[in-house]
Design an enzyme around this catalytic site. Sequence first.
Site, short mmCIF file in Angstrom:
data_model
loop_
_atom_site.label_atom_id
_atom_site.label_comp_id
_atom_site.label_asym_id
_atom_site.label_seq_id
_atom_site.Cartn_x
_atom_site.Cartn_y
_atom_site.Cartn_z
CG LEU A 34 42.50 72.85 9.89
CD1 LEU A 34 41.25 71.99 9.69
CD2 LEU A 34 42.86 72.92 11.38
CG HIS A 38 45.75 71.39 12.87
ND1 HIS A 38 46.37 72.17 11.93
CD2 HIS A 38 45.81 72.08 14.03
CE1 HIS A 38 46.79 73.30 12.49
NE2 HIS A 38 46.47 73.27 13.77
CD GLN A 62 45.41 81.18 21.98
OE1 GLN A 62 44.34 80.75 22.40
NE2 GLN A 62 46.32 80.38 21.45
CB SER A 187 49.19 77.42 11.23
OG SER A 187 48.39 76.32 11.62
P1 AMP Z 1 46.94 75.44 16.68
O1 AMP Z 1 45.98 75.48 15.55
O2 AMP Z 1 48.36 75.75 16.29
O3 AMP Z 1 46.47 76.18 17.89
O4 AMP Z 1 47.01 73.92 17.12
C1 AMP Z 1 45.84 73.21 17.45
C2 AMP Z 1 46.23 71.90 18.05
O5 AMP Z 1 47.00 71.16 17.10
C3 AMP Z 1 47.09 72.03 19.30
O6 AMP Z 1 46.71 71.05 20.23
C4 AMP Z 1 48.48 71.79 18.77
O7 AMP Z 1 49.37 71.28 19.74
C5 AMP Z 1 48.21 70.76 17.71
N1 AMP Z 1 49.29 70.74 16.73
C6 AMP Z 1 49.81 71.80 16.05
N2 AMP Z 1 50.84 71.41 15.29
C7 AMP Z 1 50.99 70.07 15.50
C8 AMP Z 1 51.89 69.07 15.01
N3 AMP Z 1 52.87 69.38 14.14
N4 AMP Z 1 51.75 67.81 15.45
C9 AMP Z 1 50.77 67.50 16.35
N5 AMP Z 1 49.89 68.38 16.83
C10 AMP Z 1 50.00 69.65 16.42
#
Ligand code: AMP
Length: 279
Positions: A34, A38, A62, A187
């Site tokens: 995170l 997030h 995925q 991440s």
């Molecule tokens: P992930 O853990 O990468 O699958 O992301 C989980 C959620 O966090 C998804 O809805 C992403 O679009 C969102 N997310 C990831 N990076 C960002 C960011 N820099 N700004 C806003 N939301 C993010």
Amino acid sequence: MTLVIRNSTELQEKVAAWKRSGMLVGVVPTMGALHDGHLSLVKTARAQSDRVIVTIFVNPMQFNNTDDLAKYPRHEERDLALLEAAGVDVLFAPDVTEVYPDGFATTVSVSGVTAPMEGEHRPGHFDGMATVVAKLFGMTQAGSAFFGEKDWQQLQVVKRMVRDLNLPITVVGCPTIREEDGLAMSSRNVRLSAEERALAPELHRILQEVAAKLRAGQAVESALAEARAELAAKGFGAVDYLDFRSGESLAPLEAFAENGRLLVALSLGQVRMIDNIAV
Ligand code: AMP
């Protein structure tokens, strides 16, 4: 206290009790590792819900690249501390066998908005994502779900799926959180070398440059071609796509339009980066 739950039945019982007492439940699906992106979704979820669930599940279905899956960062203890500090009620972190037990045989496959861009370059990715998100909606029984605009195409796919399947959940899109230098938080950024990390913010700067050119009336093809040349000259790797599209339908746009969005995916070293901005 953030309660850690790994079993979907236990989660459903917990949420059913909350809902019986009239509480609004929000969910933030993530793959962990995170960062402030997030946490901004968590903050919005907290503001709009009485109880917040964050899910952490690195979904093998995925990932179309086994190396990317193997190298995906995992820091559950650190994540839990961040979620505690953010006031999250439940961390739902199931094992792969809890999500995909023996005999699992269903795939959610959205067409249309899944076809271009990520759909072209990551075969199977959106089927895996839509399937797990539908399952997480079923497991959490949340009334609203919070997704980042960072993954713009994913957000459109989830909205399409929810409409098409009449899922009783509201999908809320939240703005992309960036480092001070403009790099969209991700991440995967920890896998950039120091040199790559220094170059990475140029991507956002170049996107903004293209947006300004489009607003000024420059032809889409020439603005995109100039950006591709600049990315290559700066030292970025292969560009999977750099497109100007309608924000909702994701249909390509020939000229400036109000709801237009610039979307890009490219490699930098071992990392595949994606970003997008409104024009
Ligand atoms: P992930 O853990 O990468 O699958 O992301 C989980 C959620 O966090 C998804 O809805 C992403 O679009 C969102 N997310 C990831 N990076 C960002 C960011 N820099 N700004 C806003 N939301 C993010």
